[in-house]
Scaffold this active site. Sequence first.
Site, PDB file in Angstrom:
ATOM      1  N   ASP A 122      33.657  17.671  44.745  1.00  0.00           N
ATOM      2  CA  ASP A 122      32.660  18.669  45.150  1.00  0.00           C
ATOM      3  C   ASP A 122      33.239  19.631  46.184  1.00  0.00           C
ATOM      4  OD1 ASP A 122      30.089  17.600  43.833  1.00  0.00           O
ATOM      5  OD2 ASP A 122      30.897  15.842  44.836  1.00  0.00           O
TER       6      ASP A 122
ATOM      7  N   ASP B 284      39.908  16.214  45.766  1.00  0.00           N
ATOM      8  CA  ASP B 284      38.482  15.976  45.972  1.00  0.00           C
ATOM      9  C   ASP B 284      37.731  16.613  44.793  1.00  0.00           C
ATOM     10  OD1 ASP B 284      35.999  15.479  47.429  1.00  0.00           O
ATOM     11  OD2 ASP B 284      36.017  17.615  47.879  1.00  0.00           O
TER      12      ASP B 284
END
Length: 233
Positions: free
Chosen positions: A20, A18
């Site tokens: 953020d 991922d």
Amino acid sequence: MNVGAGRPFRSPKAILFDLDGTLVDSAADLTAAVNELLASRDLPALRLDQVKAMIGGGIRKLVERAFAASGTPLLGSALEEANRDMAPIYRRHLTGLTRLMPGVREVLTHFHLNGKAMGLVTNKPQLATREILLHFGLTEYLGAIVGGDAVTYLKPAPDALLLALDQLGVEPYDALMVGDSGADVGAARAAGMPVVLLRGGYSQIPVEDLGADLVCDSLRDLPSAMQRLQDAA
């Protein structure tokens, strides 16, 4: 390190990350963008911790949550207009206040030297994602970069993960997802792959309660934790 669900662990051929809350801390830039948008409507600014709690689900969802938190929820055409206004504001706030999470470069280097294919899957738009990765010099590590607008359904749907794995030429059972939220867990489970969550991201639910196969304090702990699991398998 916490191990969840008692699932057997195999060394992955590919690792998907991922963005953020996992590779970058973008909360300050997102707060600046949200507050610029709210100010254009003469609405009061939100605090960093308020915006941090809204991250996840993409920029459209962030805009919707921000106006709701401001006491002026938007629907229909008004929400669409706010999202259009947010687009150029958001592009001005991609890297000015964003920082790498601890250990990112060393961990990506470690996995690269150990022959792991790597990719990135995020609900953030594709062009914005690439700009951030270029800014921090991370694109060289990543064989696949899939943003939210590259797929039909955002995480927790598996679309982005499956597209990234297709680009890497790796099957889900030979891959690992690394993230910080329930959306990452949901996407990984739907794709049929194990998932590791990191503390210190943006989840408003304790990561230990989200059903990951492994929980690490930070990205720096991931290589050694994976090795211990592999040795114990």
